[in-house]
Design an enzyme around this catalytic site. Structure first.
Site, mmCIF file in Angstrom:
data_model
loop_
_atom_site.group_PDB
_atom_site.id
_atom_site.type_symbol
_atom_site.label_atom_id
_atom_site.label_comp_id
_atom_site.label_asym_id
_atom_site.label_seq_id
_atom_site.Cartn_x
_atom_site.Cartn_y
_atom_site.Cartn_z
ATOM 1 N N ASP A 63 0.878 -1.171 0.000
ATOM 2 C CA ASP A 63 0.000 0.000 0.000
ATOM 3 C C ASP A 63 0.917 1.223 0.000
ATOM 4 O O ASP A 63 1.488 1.581 1.029
ATOM 5 C CB ASP A 63 -0.884 -0.021 1.256
ATOM 6 C CG ASP A 63 -1.800 1.192 1.341
ATOM 7 O OD1 ASP A 63 -1.569 2.184 0.602
ATOM 8 O OD2 ASP A 63 -2.745 1.164 2.148
ATOM 9 N N ASN A 90 1.785 5.677 -10.361
ATOM 10 C CA ASN A 90 0.496 5.556 -11.061
ATOM 11 C C ASN A 90 -0.666 5.218 -10.126
ATOM 12 O O ASN A 90 -1.810 5.552 -10.431
ATOM 13 C CB ASN A 90 0.628 4.474 -12.146
ATOM 14 C CG ASN A 90 -0.719 4.019 -12.664
ATOM 15 O OD1 ASN A 90 -1.331 4.679 -13.485
ATOM 16 N ND2 ASN A 90 -1.222 2.897 -12.158
ATOM 17 N N SER A 142 -3.938 14.181 -13.363
ATOM 18 C CA SER A 142 -5.259 14.151 -14.013
ATOM 19 C C SER A 142 -5.617 15.568 -14.433
ATOM 20 O O SER A 142 -5.198 16.537 -13.793
ATOM 21 C CB SER A 142 -6.312 13.640 -13.035
ATOM 22 O OG SER A 142 -7.614 13.876 -13.547
ATOM 23 N N TYR A 155 -9.905 14.393 -4.929
ATOM 24 C CA TYR A 155 -9.096 13.910 -6.060
ATOM 25 C C TYR A 155 -8.434 15.080 -6.795
ATOM 26 O O TYR A 155 -7.247 15.023 -7.129
ATOM 27 C CB TYR A 155 -10.024 13.119 -6.987
ATOM 28 C CG TYR A 155 -9.376 12.424 -8.156
ATOM 29 C CD1 TYR A 155 -8.659 11.242 -7.988
ATOM 30 C CD2 TYR A 155 -9.515 12.924 -9.451
ATOM 31 C CE1 TYR A 155 -8.099 10.582 -9.074
ATOM 32 C CE2 TYR A 155 -8.966 12.271 -10.542
ATOM 33 C CZ TYR A 155 -8.250 11.105 -10.348
ATOM 34 O OH TYR A 155 -7.700 10.456 -11.431
ATOM 35 N N ALA A 157 -7.684 18.021 -5.601
ATOM 36 C CA ALA A 157 -6.639 18.595 -4.745
ATOM 37 C C ALA A 157 -5.396 17.711 -4.755
ATOM 38 O O ALA A 157 -4.266 18.205 -4.832
ATOM 39 C CB ALA A 157 -7.163 18.759 -3.318
ATOM 40 N N ALA A 158 -5.599 16.388 -4.696
ATOM 41 C CA ALA A 158 -4.451 15.471 -4.708
ATOM 42 C C ALA A 158 -3.696 15.583 -6.022
ATOM 43 O O ALA A 158 -2.463 15.655 -6.047
ATOM 44 C CB ALA A 158 -4.932 14.031 -4.497
ATOM 45 N N LYS A 159 -4.425 15.611 -7.133
ATOM 46 C CA LYS A 159 -3.764 15.656 -8.443
ATOM 47 C C LYS A 159 -3.111 17.021 -8.679
ATOM 48 O O LYS A 159 -2.052 17.108 -9.318
ATOM 49 C CB LYS A 159 -4.757 15.317 -9.555
ATOM 50 C CG LYS A 159 -5.309 13.882 -9.488
ATOM 51 C CD LYS A 159 -4.214 12.817 -9.568
ATOM 52 C CE LYS A 159 -4.768 11.410 -9.801
ATOM 53 N NZ LYS A 159 -3.709 10.392 -9.796
HETATM 54 P P1 NAP Z 1 -7.707 1.552 -11.895
HETATM 55 O O1 NAP Z 1 -8.044 0.767 -13.113
HETATM 56 O O2 NAP Z 1 -8.747 1.774 -10.852
HETATM 57 O O3 NAP Z 1 -6.406 0.892 -11.218
HETATM 58 C C1 NAP Z 1 -5.871 1.452 -10.045
HETATM 59 C C2 NAP Z 1 -4.559 0.774 -9.730
HETATM 60 O O4 NAP Z 1 -4.010 1.383 -8.547
HETATM 61 C C3 NAP Z 1 -4.707 -0.709 -9.422
HETATM 62 O O5 NAP Z 1 -3.565 -1.366 -9.916
HETATM 63 C C4 NAP Z 1 -4.726 -0.752 -7.892
HETATM 64 O O6 NAP Z 1 -4.274 -1.990 -7.349
HETATM 65 C C5 NAP Z 1 -3.730 0.350 -7.597
HETATM 66 N N1 NAP Z 1 -3.857 0.905 -6.235
HETATM 67 C C6 NAP Z 1 -4.923 1.509 -5.662
HETATM 68 N N2 NAP Z 1 -4.625 1.886 -4.416
HETATM 69 C C7 NAP Z 1 -3.350 1.503 -4.185
HETATM 70 C C8 NAP Z 1 -2.477 1.591 -3.067
HETATM 71 N N3 NAP Z 1 -2.855 2.163 -1.922
HETATM 72 N N4 NAP Z 1 -1.231 1.074 -3.172
HETATM 73 C C9 NAP Z 1 -0.819 0.468 -4.329
HETATM 74 N N5 NAP Z 1 -1.605 0.365 -5.418
HETATM 75 C C10 NAP Z 1 -2.860 0.869 -5.345
HETATM 76 O O7 NAP Z 1 -7.192 3.028 -12.266
HETATM 77 P P2 NAP Z 1 -6.699 3.650 -13.664
HETATM 78 O O8 NAP Z 1 -7.861 4.247 -14.344
HETATM 79 O O9 NAP Z 1 -5.820 2.705 -14.374
HETATM 80 O O10 NAP Z 1 -5.854 4.881 -13.104
HETATM 81 C C11 NAP Z 1 -4.446 4.836 -12.909
HETATM 82 C C12 NAP Z 1 -3.953 6.226 -12.540
HETATM 83 O O11 NAP Z 1 -4.327 7.143 -13.576
HETATM 84 C C13 NAP Z 1 -4.551 6.779 -11.257
HETATM 85 O O12 NAP Z 1 -3.585 7.551 -10.586
HETATM 86 C C14 NAP Z 1 -5.662 7.660 -11.746
HETATM 87 O O13 NAP Z 1 -5.990 8.676 -10.825
HETATM 88 C C15 NAP Z 1 -5.055 8.222 -13.014
HETATM 89 N N6 NAP Z 1 -6.027 8.717 -13.968
HETATM 90 C C16 NAP Z 1 -6.954 7.897 -14.518
HETATM 91 C C17 NAP Z 1 -7.854 8.415 -15.432
HETATM 92 C C18 NAP Z 1 -8.898 7.574 -16.091
HETATM 93 O O14 NAP Z 1 -9.747 8.155 -16.793
HETATM 94 N N7 NAP Z 1 -8.914 6.269 -15.937
HETATM 95 C C19 NAP Z 1 -7.824 9.776 -15.769
HETATM 96 C C20 NAP Z 1 -6.865 10.585 -15.182
HETATM 97 C C21 NAP Z 1 -5.973 10.040 -14.290
HETATM 98 P P3 NAP Z 1 -5.307 -3.240 -7.127
HETATM 99 O O15 NAP Z 1 -5.682 -3.729 -8.492
HETATM 100 O O16 NAP Z 1 -4.499 -4.249 -6.384
HETATM 101 O O17 NAP Z 1 -6.471 -2.700 -6.371
#
Ligand code: NAP
Length: 247
Positions: A63, A90, A142, A155, A157-159
């Site tokens: 984590d 990521n 993001s 979210y 604020a974090a980004k």
């Molecule tokens: P996702 O499909 O929900 O996958 C999230 C990933 O993060 C999973 O591998 C999950 O692991 C892992 N994770 C979550 N909490 C964690 C923790 N505390 N420690 C370690 N790993 C953790 O998300 P995604 O859409 O691929 O997004 C990936 C990144 O891109 C994120 O930072 C997200 O904010 C950013 N983003 C996404 C979008 C979008 O439209 N999808 C847009 C802008 C930015 P598990 O599988 O083991 O749970």
């Protein structure tokens, strides 16, 4: 210049979605890849299975919002491969809701998972990168961090925090040959966006000049480029990858 043979990459949250696509891209470019996940071991192992030899892989649960677990992840990478050249922050989650009703825990958890995690991992990898005077730290932000998004105060604020973290780290580490950049995707087709439902996604699509969601491998290709020597003169940048949404 795009070849990363012999480099070691650590990708947080690489069990699915964008993180998996990044792990595969870096594996394809010749990196050994450390695949971090939080709870989904089968999916993390599937990412590893898709990375072909001679690239080696290590699947490691942590984590990354917890400093001790993030440093344990980096220690495991160093024990397996001797160094970390490329860190991709990521891992991320959303816990959406209007700010008036947002529980304190949802604020804390989203800030810890999306922002503090990047600090935790960047801090832990620095010794290895400083020693070799070469490194790449790439975080996934993001457009919500650039434009704000109703229902995503935590979210956004974090980004947005990742923008400041990226620029501060870029200034600290530039003299040692380490570049630090932030990729800010718009809406990308993954589990995270699927949870929004079709009605919201149709509305979102109407706001995107290119009229479609992005694909995880489109994010991955930009990360692959930023990790390469071809991008050696790019640091402290925030690059939106959003079909024109934030312009
Ligand atoms: P996702 O499909 O929900 O996958 C999230 C990933 O993060 C999973 O591998 C999950 O692991 C892992 N994770 C979550 N909490 C964690 C923790 N505390 N420690 C370690 N790993 C953790 O998300 P995604 O859409 O691929 O997004 C990936 C990144 O891109 C994120 O930072 C997200 O904010 C950013 N983003 C996404 C979008 C979008 O439209 N999808 C847009 C802008 C930015 P598990 O599988 O083991 O749970």
């Amino acid at each position: 210049m795009n070849d990363l043979t012999g480099k070691v990459a650590l990708v947080t949250g690489a069990s699915r979605g964008i993180g998996r696509a990044i792990a595969l891209e870096l594996g394809q470019r010749g990196c050994d890849v450390v695949i971090n996940y939080h709870s989904n071991i089968a999916s993390a192992q599937e990412t590893a299975a898709q990375i072909a030899a001679p690239s080696r892989t290590l699947v490691h649960q942590a984590d990354v919002s917890i400093a001790q677990e993030a440093s344990g992840l980096v220690e495991a990478a160093l024990a397996a491969f001797g160094r970390v050249d490329i860190l991709v922050n990521n891992a991320g989650i959303t816990l959406d809701g209007l700010s008036m009703r947002m529980p304190e825990e949802d604020w804390d958890q989203v800030l810890a998972t999306n922002l503090k995690s990047a600090f935790n991992c960047a801090k832990a990898v620095q010794r290895s990168m400083l020693r070799q005077r070469w490194g790449r730290i790439i975080s996934i932000g993001s457009v919500a961090g650039l434009m704000g998004n109703a229902g995503q105060a935590n979210y956004s604020a974090a980004k947005a925090g990742l923008v400041g973290l990226t620029k501060a780290l870029a200034r600290e580490l530039a003299p040692r040959g380490i570049t630090v950049n932030l990729v800010a995707p718009g809406f990308i087709a993954t589990d995270m966006t699927a949870s929004l439902g079709e009605e919201i996604l149709a509305k979102v699509q109407a706001l995107i000049p290119l009229q479609r969601l992005g694909k995880p491998d489109e994010v991955a290709r930009l990360v692959g480029y930023l990790a390469s020597d071809a991008a050696a003169y790019i640091t402290g940048q925030v690059i939106a990858l959003d079909g024109g949404m934030s312009m």
